[in-house]
Design an enzyme around this catalytic site. Structure first.
Site, PDB file in Angstrom:
ATOM      1  N   TRP A 200       0.849  -1.192   0.000  1.00  0.00           N
ATOM      2  CA  TRP A 200       0.000   0.000   0.000  1.00  0.00           C
ATOM      3  C   TRP A 200       0.883   1.240   0.000  1.00  0.00           C
ATOM      4  O   TRP A 200       1.938   1.255   0.639  1.00  0.00           O
ATOM      5  CB  TRP A 200      -0.928  -0.001   1.218  1.00  0.00           C
ATOM      6  CG  TRP A 200      -1.896  -1.133   1.122  1.00  0.00           C
ATOM      7  CD1 TRP A 200      -1.872  -2.295   1.835  1.00  0.00           C
ATOM      8  CD2 TRP A 200      -2.975  -1.252   0.203  1.00  0.00           C
ATOM      9  NE1 TRP A 200      -2.882  -3.120   1.427  1.00  0.00           N
ATOM     10  CE2 TRP A 200      -3.582  -2.512   0.419  1.00  0.00           C
ATOM     11  CE3 TRP A 200      -3.510  -0.426  -0.795  1.00  0.00           C
ATOM     12  CZ2 TRP A 200      -4.675  -2.963  -0.310  1.00  0.00           C
ATOM     13  CZ3 TRP A 200      -4.611  -0.875  -1.518  1.00  0.00           C
ATOM     14  CH2 TRP A 200      -5.181  -2.112  -1.275  1.00  0.00           C
TER      15      TRP A 200
ATOM     16  N   ASP B 274      -0.454  -6.230   9.777  1.00  0.00           N
ATOM     17  CA  ASP B 274      -1.472  -5.226   9.462  1.00  0.00           C
ATOM     18  C   ASP B 274      -2.710  -6.001   9.000  1.00  0.00           C
ATOM     19  O   ASP B 274      -2.697  -6.631   7.943  1.00  0.00           O
ATOM     20  CB  ASP B 274      -0.914  -4.327   8.332  1.00  0.00           C
ATOM     21  CG  ASP B 274      -1.779  -3.107   8.058  1.00  0.00           C
ATOM     22  OD1 ASP B 274      -2.798  -2.922   8.748  1.00  0.00           O
ATOM     23  OD2 ASP B 274      -1.428  -2.335   7.135  1.00  0.00           O
TER      24      ASP B 274
ATOM     25  N   ALA C 264      -6.752  -5.700   8.318  1.00  0.00           N
ATOM     26  CA  ALA C 264      -7.885  -4.771   8.210  1.00  0.00           C
ATOM     27  C   ALA C 264      -9.125  -5.426   7.598  1.00  0.00           C
ATOM     28  O   ALA C 264     -10.146  -4.758   7.434  1.00  0.00           O
ATOM     29  CB  ALA C 264      -7.472  -3.558   7.373  1.00  0.00           C
TER      30      ALA C 264
ATOM     31  N   LYS D 135     -13.533  -1.789   7.868  1.00  0.00           N
ATOM     32  CA  LYS D 135     -14.056  -2.540   6.714  1.00  0.00           C
ATOM     33  C   LYS D 135     -15.100  -3.554   7.180  1.00  0.00           C
ATOM     34  O   LYS D 135     -16.184  -3.628   6.614  1.00  0.00           O
ATOM     35  CB  LYS D 135     -12.932  -3.274   5.984  1.00  0.00           C
ATOM     36  CG  LYS D 135     -11.592  -2.576   5.976  1.00  0.00           C
ATOM     37  CD  LYS D 135     -11.479  -1.543   4.884  1.00  0.00           C
ATOM     38  CE  LYS D 135     -10.090  -0.899   4.938  1.00  0.00           C
ATOM     39  NZ  LYS D 135      -9.820  -0.039   3.817  1.00  0.00           N
TER      40      LYS D 135
HETATM   41  C1  LIG Z   1      -1.915   0.058   4.762  1.00  0.00           C
HETATM   42  C2  LIG Z   1      -3.268   0.111   5.391  1.00  0.00           C
HETATM   43  N1  LIG Z   1      -3.487  -0.606   6.488  1.00  0.00           N
HETATM   44  C3  LIG Z   1      -4.682  -0.595   7.109  1.00  0.00           C
HETATM   45  C4  LIG Z   1      -5.717   0.174   6.632  1.00  0.00           C
HETATM   46  C5  LIG Z   1      -6.966   0.111   7.446  1.00  0.00           C
HETATM   47  O1  LIG Z   1      -7.898   1.017   7.201  1.00  0.00           O
HETATM   48  P1  LIG Z   1      -8.359   2.209   8.161  1.00  0.00           P
HETATM   49  O2  LIG Z   1      -7.169   3.049   8.497  1.00  0.00           O
HETATM   50  O3  LIG Z   1      -9.343   2.912   7.317  1.00  0.00           O
HETATM   51  O4  LIG Z   1      -8.949   1.560   9.356  1.00  0.00           O
HETATM   52  C6  LIG Z   1      -5.548   0.924   5.463  1.00  0.00           C
HETATM   53  C7  LIG Z   1      -6.628   1.730   4.875  1.00  0.00           C
HETATM   54  O5  LIG Z   1      -6.470   2.670   4.164  1.00  0.00           O
HETATM   55  C8  LIG Z   1      -4.271   0.926   4.848  1.00  0.00           C
HETATM   56  O6  LIG Z   1      -3.998   1.674   3.774  1.00  0.00           O
END
Ligand SMILES: Cc1ncc(COP(=O)(O)O)c(C=O)c1O
Length: 399
Positions: free
Chosen positions: A137, A218, A220, A253
């Site tokens: 990401w 990580d 999610a 999510k």
């Molecule tokens: C790298 C990464 N980890 C975890 C998340 C988890 O999402 P949030 O920060 O919206 O809870 C995101 C979401 O954008 C992300 O980009």
């Protein structure tokens, strides 16, 4: 003295231009496109068959209860809603829920947990390197750099094959020194869609243990792949075997509360005393960054988890999201032999075998928006758009 300015004073006007996170830039492009039939498969939000991201029924009900019963909005403190984290424990940690060496804290989403976790690790060891499989990401490496740690990217994915470069991953982890960090994607989290299987998780665990690395998972999308327990396999395996583990968790999510910023950070150390000390640092760091996490979303999730009936209904709604993801995957996979790998993956993301030029042409000719890498969200579109999406992608692959 106050009126005296330094001749060389620099101000906000001297700030350099910012290169936007590519994902944020993509959202801006989608919003700016006036074509009514545009397809946004770039952003990571679940959309139902009608193309909407509805609020879950259980969250609506919990919000109503919150509205009816909440008597104060006084500060909760840097730990946030402690009952929220307590209720999350068994969901995330499974059999490890009773382990006092594991401590958790509410954070503003999973990204807040990422930042907080890396701040903590940087405070403990400035020299630590962070191994990250690429592509990842776009916010992962910048967060690592922002806390002063060094990201070390290794190749994780073979685009042509749609496969994990597992040997490269293990070799990279084996080059780590004790105290270095392995940033690992929990279930359904890898932007390529290529998750580790259970055997691979075990080999990663072996390398992490052998080299004395700190696994930072990580996670999610728990519940979006196979089920809540199955999807926590990697997290729990690391907890089985490693003395120090960090987990950044998100409810944004799986409770569909994206903008409410609901997440948590989990820390395991060698002893309950060390964990308490680490948590004191966490509170201090949190206080310096956001002081206290936002309450509303976490309170709504807490109400759901605290009520067996609501919790049962959440599991049904979660299964509904999971079923849609998996059925759209099968539909896309069946459309062309070059796309069959999509049917073997889990979660919302996958990476199409498209060049950057083909991706840009999909944007200009068909108003289909995905990342330049070909990463797309399989449930980014409603049912009516799926055939048009598939036809455009197949034509692009043929071009
Ligand atoms: C790298 C990464 N980890 C975890 C998340 C988890 O999402 P949030 O920060 O919206 O809870 C995101 C979401 O954008 C992300 O980009």
């Amino acid at each position: 003295m106050l009126t005296q300015t330094h001749a060389q004073a620099r101000g906000l006007a001297d700030l350099p231009p910012v290169v936007n996170d590519s994902l944020i830039a993509l959202i801006g492009m989608v919003n700016a496109d006036p074509r009514p039939d545009k397809i946004d498969v770039g952003v990571g939000v679940f959309r139902d068959g009608a193309g909407n991201t509805p609020i879950l029924k259980v969250i609506k009900e919990a919000e109503q209860r919150l509205r009816d019963t909440q008597t104060t909005k006084a500060y909760l403190g840097s730990a946030g809603d402690k009952r929220f984290t307590e209720l999350l424990r068994p969901i995330l940690l499974g059999d490890h829920a009773g382990d006092e060496r594991i401590v958790g804290v509410q954070t503003p989403g999973g990204c807040g947990a990422l930042r907080l976790g890396f701040e903590l690790l940087a405070a403990a060891n400035r020299e630590a390197r962070v191994f990250i499989g690429g592509p990842t990401w776009p916010n992962h490496p910048p967060i690592v750099e922002a806390v002063g740690l060094t990201p070390v990217e290794f190749p994780y994915y073979e685009r042509g094959q749609g496969a994990i470069r597992f040997e490269d991953m293990i070799d990279a982890l084996r080059s780590g020194e004790p105290g270095d960090i392995a940033l690992l994607h929990g279930c359904c989290h890898n932007p390529t869609g290529a998750d580790l299987d259970e055997g691979q998780w075990r080999q990663v665990r072996d390398a992490v243990v052998e080299r004395g690395l700190v696994p930072f998972v990580d996670i999610a999308y728990q519940g979006f792949g196979r089920g809540l327990d199955e999807d926590a396999y990697g997290v729990r395996l690391m907890l089985d075997s490693c003395d120090e583990v960090i987990v950044a968790q998100s409810c944004d999510k799986n409770f569909s509360v994206y903008r409410d910023r609901v997440g948590s950070l989990w820390i395991k150390t060698r002893s309950a005393e060390d964990s308490a000390k680490a948590m004191a640092h966490v509170y201090k760091i949190a206080r310096e960054m956001w002081s206290m996490p936002p309450d509303h979303g976490a309170a709504a999730v807490r109400i759901v988890l605290d009520d067996p009936q609501l919790c049962e209904r959440w599991l049904v709604e979660l299964a509904g999201m999971r079923d849609r993801i998996n059925s759209v995957r099968q539909r896309i996979a069946a459309a062309d032999p070059r796309l069959t790998f999509i049917g073997r993956q889990f979660g919302m993301f996958s990476m199409l075998p498209l060049s950057k030029e083909q991706v840009l042409k999909l944007r200009s000719d068909h108003a289909i928006y995905m990342a330049e890498s070909g990463r797309f969200n399989v449930v980014g579109m409603g049912d009516v758009a799926i055939d048009r999406f598939i036809a455009a992608v197949v034509a692009a692959m043929d071009s």
